[in-house]
Design a protein around this motif. Structure first.
Motif, PDB file in Angstrom:
ATOM      1  N   VAL A 201       9.596  18.839  -6.559  1.00  0.00           N
ATOM      2  CA  VAL A 201       9.319  18.686  -7.796  1.00  0.00           C
ATOM      3  C   VAL A 201       8.454  17.361  -7.997  1.00  0.00           C
ATOM      4  O   VAL A 201       7.374  17.301  -8.973  1.00  0.00           O
ATOM      5  CB  VAL A 201      10.094  19.025  -8.963  1.00  0.00           C
ATOM      6  N   LEU A 202       8.922  16.523  -7.534  1.00  0.00           N
ATOM      7  CA  LEU A 202       8.461  14.920  -7.832  1.00  0.00           C
ATOM      8  C   LEU A 202       7.098  14.985  -6.963  1.00  0.00           C
ATOM      9  O   LEU A 202       5.860  14.329  -7.547  1.00  0.00           O
ATOM     10  CB  LEU A 202       9.355  13.787  -7.363  1.00  0.00           C
ATOM     11  N   ALA A 206       3.454  14.349  -8.747  1.00  0.00           N
ATOM     12  CA  ALA A 206       2.346  13.493  -8.386  1.00  0.00           C
ATOM     13  C   ALA A 206       1.027  14.050  -8.228  1.00  0.00           C
ATOM     14  O   ALA A 206       0.120  13.610  -8.479  1.00  0.00           O
ATOM     15  CB  ALA A 206       2.874  12.723  -7.084  1.00  0.00           C
ATOM     16  N   ARG A 218       2.784   7.122  -0.198  1.00  0.00           N
ATOM     17  CA  ARG A 218       2.918   5.639  -0.618  1.00  0.00           C
ATOM     18  C   ARG A 218       3.990   5.540  -1.838  1.00  0.00           C
ATOM     19  O   ARG A 218       4.973   4.866  -1.959  1.00  0.00           O
ATOM     20  CB  ARG A 218       1.871   4.953  -0.898  1.00  0.00           C
ATOM     21  N   GLU A 219       3.827   6.651  -2.968  1.00  0.00           N
ATOM     22  CA  GLU A 219       4.398   6.569  -4.305  1.00  0.00           C
ATOM     23  C   GLU A 219       5.400   7.203  -4.381  1.00  0.00           C
ATOM     24  O   GLU A 219       6.301   7.139  -5.311  1.00  0.00           O
ATOM     25  CB  GLU A 219       3.192   6.733  -5.206  1.00  0.00           C
ATOM     26  N   VAL A 220       5.541   8.539  -3.562  1.00  0.00           N
ATOM     27  CA  VAL A 220       6.802   9.361  -3.928  1.00  0.00           C
ATOM     28  C   VAL A 220       7.770   9.291  -2.547  1.00  0.00           C
ATOM     29  O   VAL A 220       8.665   8.729  -2.496  1.00  0.00           O
ATOM     30  CB  VAL A 220       6.268  10.762  -3.983  1.00  0.00           C
ATOM     31  N   PRO A 223       9.272   5.404  -1.663  1.00  0.00           N
ATOM     32  CA  PRO A 223      10.395   5.030  -2.529  1.00  0.00           C
ATOM     33  C   PRO A 223      11.613   6.005  -2.602  1.00  0.00           C
ATOM     34  O   PRO A 223      12.557   5.503  -2.797  1.00  0.00           O
ATOM     35  CB  PRO A 223       9.648   4.902  -3.786  1.00  0.00           C
ATOM     36  N   ALA A 224      11.085   7.397  -2.391  1.00  0.00           N
ATOM     37  CA  ALA A 224      12.424   8.226  -2.525  1.00  0.00           C
ATOM     38  C   ALA A 224      13.289   8.094  -1.492  1.00  0.00           C
ATOM     39  O   ALA A 224      14.554   8.191  -1.648  1.00  0.00           O
ATOM     40  CB  ALA A 224      11.812   9.589  -2.551  1.00  0.00           C
ATOM     41  N   PRO A 299      15.115  -1.993  -7.783  1.00  0.00           N
ATOM     42  CA  PRO A 299      15.517  -2.491  -8.868  1.00  0.00           C
ATOM     43  C   PRO A 299      16.034  -1.242  -9.718  1.00  0.00           C
ATOM     44  O   PRO A 299      16.851  -1.267 -10.515  1.00  0.00           O
ATOM     45  CB  PRO A 299      14.341  -3.171  -9.592  1.00  0.00           C
ATOM     46  N   TRP A 300      15.384  -0.128  -9.519  1.00  0.00           N
ATOM     47  CA  TRP A 300      16.153   1.260 -10.169  1.00  0.00           C
ATOM     48  C   TRP A 300      17.356   1.586  -9.653  1.00  0.00           C
ATOM     49  O   TRP A 300      17.978   2.640 -10.364  1.00  0.00           O
ATOM     50  CB  TRP A 300      14.952   2.297  -9.970  1.00  0.00           C
TER      51      TRP A 300
END
Ligand SMILES: Nc1ncnc2c1ncn2[C@@H]1O[C@H](COP(=O)(O)OP(=O)(O)O)[C@@H](O)[C@H]1O
Ligand SMILES: [Mg+2]
Lengths: 302, 287
Positions: A201-202, A206, A218-220, A223-224, A299-300
């Motif tokens: 779903v993420l 996106a 790069r963005e999903v 980091p996941a 950081p999250w």
């Protein structure tokens, strides 16, 4: 259906009394207010601090008890099937540690081991993380590479020693290679695992925001997968030390593993324990470094 | 704001979609035709599993119709795009981005500079009452706040249409009501077309200009109902005679389909034999 709408009606009737706008402001006001430090919260903080303090206290106590036991077993040369006759006492180890710290040769052993870890581990991370990410993203790459890694993975790094010596021109390179092999597979497998857990779903979210293939990667995906990559790095670092020490004991001329083995050959019993303690501290330090890096990078996830 | 012309004309014509399954293909949606005029708020309502999400995902561009066509402003939908914003029931915020980072994402994908992104994101977050949380990570937020971020994020790129798939399904009744008002406010300001999927009748009436009612699987459009209630909609309207009439009408439409979705009509004897805790209501009045 009627029941849910009945419940809803009750809500709406109740809400007639106070208009929704007021409720919105009440809601936002409620959440935007800074939490005040109440007595209960303070008590809870003190309680938590006390709990942390207790952990620290018990930890110190247990370490001291370990040292005391070690001292007792060696001072009285206990011999109950397991023989402590030749085992150095903590005092002797401390003495040899003080001597070693003034000896540049000891430092060069330590530094060389660290250098091998750094090269082997970093090499593994630099190859295994991108490979794992790409294998997770592209099924065809996974289908090509996965069978090979599955065959090589169960071979312990130590079994690579003779092969490594044949493969590489210098001893130094073969030891770094063994360290590399040891940490490579845990990093690869965990990265790959992280990629399979990415919430589809993420990815859709996106795409709806205009992200194309590279941006999604790069963005999903990246980091996941990061928390799993760091799990892989932690495990990989542990295996890297295991492999390094074994390789140094077998084929080294320098390094902390060699130092420990040499101490045995030279009947320097205190140095055996010193080498062991040193390896333990280095292993602890390097996994703490990875944890710290993870804390900075995610950081999250704190 | 008033100078903006409404945009986003969704047209779905004779839409069929079959999912591949073990024994060939199974039809999820059959011959559904719907449209959303520019600036219109349209809901799709129907029993669970009737193909509402399927239809919405096709408009979003995630699914290709087996037969039929999906166009927005005359152009065939071919894959997802920032022109069609989407809000998901599961919030689906990026956990590794702050609230503002989430809202800025679409703008970054458009190549907007840092300053422009920040200004736009903060303005929108302010409108949604979330500015104080701009630097929070999503896992610190309540469900209602998360979904407000979800809506703001979808609107930030300036889409032509907004698609929402049961966005308030996981929220409690009070929060729902507030979210419905926030959504209508934003919609009225932005003048974009909204296609809203829900299984809640009151929600559909309260929000929509028109409602499509779907049949049980394979889903088709069973009825189209206009909601003549004036705007702005106020919660008081939910107890009006007009609202009750619409509710009644939709309820009888949905009831038949829900029963079908459950596997056929339930006999009167079976109903009497049931002894479920109904909190003091009779089962017959519930169905
Ligand atoms: N990916 C899929 N593969 C196979 N069948 C699916 C898939 N997604 C949905 N379905 C089926 O299609 C039907 C419609 O699903 P959906 O559109 O999610 O319904 P709704 O959103 O109205 O609850 C359901 O019966 C569901 O089981
Ligand atoms: Mg659905």
């Amino acid at each position: 259906m009627t029941r849910t709408s009945l419940q809803r009606n009750a809500v709406f009737e109740a809400s007639q009394a106070e208009p929704v706008e007021e409720k919105i402001s009440a809601l936002t006001a409620g959440v935007e207010r800074k939490p005040s430090v109440s007595a209960a919260a303070l008590a809870k903080r003190i309680f938590n601090m006390a709990k942390d303090l207790r952990g620290f206290f018990l930890g110190t106590l247990s370490l001291l008890a370990f040292l005391a036991l070690w001292h007792f077993l060696t001072a009285y040369r206990v011999n109950i099937y397991v023989r402590f006759v030749n085992v150095p006492s903590p005092e002797q180890v401390l003495d040899s540690a003080i001597k070693a710290f003034h000896d540049p040769k000891f430092f060069s052993h330590v530094m060389l081991s660290c250098r091998r870890i750094l090269l082997g581990f970093m090499g593994a991370a630099i190859i295994a993380v991108p490979l794992g990410l790409l294998m997770g993203r592209f099924k065809i790459l996974r289908e090509i590479v996965f069978p090979v890694t599955e065959v090589l993975r169960p071979i312990p790094a130590i079994a690579w020693v003779p092969m490594a010596i044949m493969l590489w021109p210098t001893n130094e390179e073969s030891i770094v290679f063994i360290t590399f092999i040891g940490s490579f597979f845990p990093i690869l497998i965990n990265t790959l695992h992280g990629m399979t857990l990415v919430d589809p779903v993420l990815v859709r979210a996106a795409q709806c925001l205009g992200a194309k293939e590279r941006a999604i990667f790069r963005e999903v995906y990246f980091p996941a997968a990061l928390p799993h990559i760091f799990t892989g790095l932690t495990v990989g670092m542990g295996v890297a030390w295991v492999s390094l020490i074994a390789a140094e004991m077998i084929s080294g001329q320098f390094g902390i593993g060699y130092f420990t083995w040499e101490a045995y050959s030279l009947v320097q019993y205190a140095d055996i324990a010193l080498g062991m303690v040193c390896i333990g501290v280095l292993g602890l330090g390097s996994s703490a470094a990875i944890r710290g890096l993870g804390y900075l990078v995610m950081p999250w996830n704190r | 704001m008033d100078a903006i012309a409404p945009k986003g004309f969704i047209e779905v014509e004779h839409f069929h979609l079959a999912y591949p399954s073990r024994d060939g293909k199974v039809a999820a949606v059959e011959d559904a035709s719907i449209h959303v005029r520019p600036g219109e708020f349209v809901s799709i309502i129907g029993p669970s599993g009737c193909g509402k999400s399927t239809l919405l995902n096709a408009v979003a561009g995630f699914l290709k119709p087996t037969r039929g066509s999906v166009t927005v402003d005359g152009e065939a939908v071919d894959g997802p795009s920032a022109d069609r914003g989407m809000v998901f029931q599961q919030y689906s915020l990026f956990p590794w981005k702050t609230v503002r980072g989430n809202v800025e994402f679409g703008l970054a994908m458009k190549g907007k500079g840092r300053h422009a992104r920040q200004t736009a994101a903060r303005t929108l977050l302010g409108l949604a009452g979330l500015l104080a949380f701009e630097n929070h990570y999503p896992d610190r937020l309540s469900g209602g706040m998360k979904q407000r971020v979800g809506i703001v994020r979808a609107l930030a790129t300036g889409p032509k249409v907004l698609l929402l798939d049961e966005p308030f399904g996981a929220l409690d009744a009070q929060t729902r009501l507030i979210m419905q008002q926030i959504l209508t406010n934003m919609w009225q300001h932005l003048k974009i077309s909204v296609l809203f999927v829900t299984h809640d009748i009151d929600e559909a009436i309260f929000l929509s200009d028109r409602i499509y009612c779907m049949t049980a699987r394979p889903g088709t459009i069973k009825a189209e109902i206009k909601v003549p209630l004036e705007r702005p909609r106020l919660p008081e309207m939910m107890v009006s005679a007009e609202f009750s009439r619409l509710r009644q009408e939709l309820m009888s439409l949905i009831r038949e389909e829900s029963l079908k979705a459950m596997g056929g009509e339930i006999s009167a004897e079976a109903m009497q034999g049931l002894s479920i805790d109904l909190h003091g209501e009779s089962l017959a009045s519930i169905l």
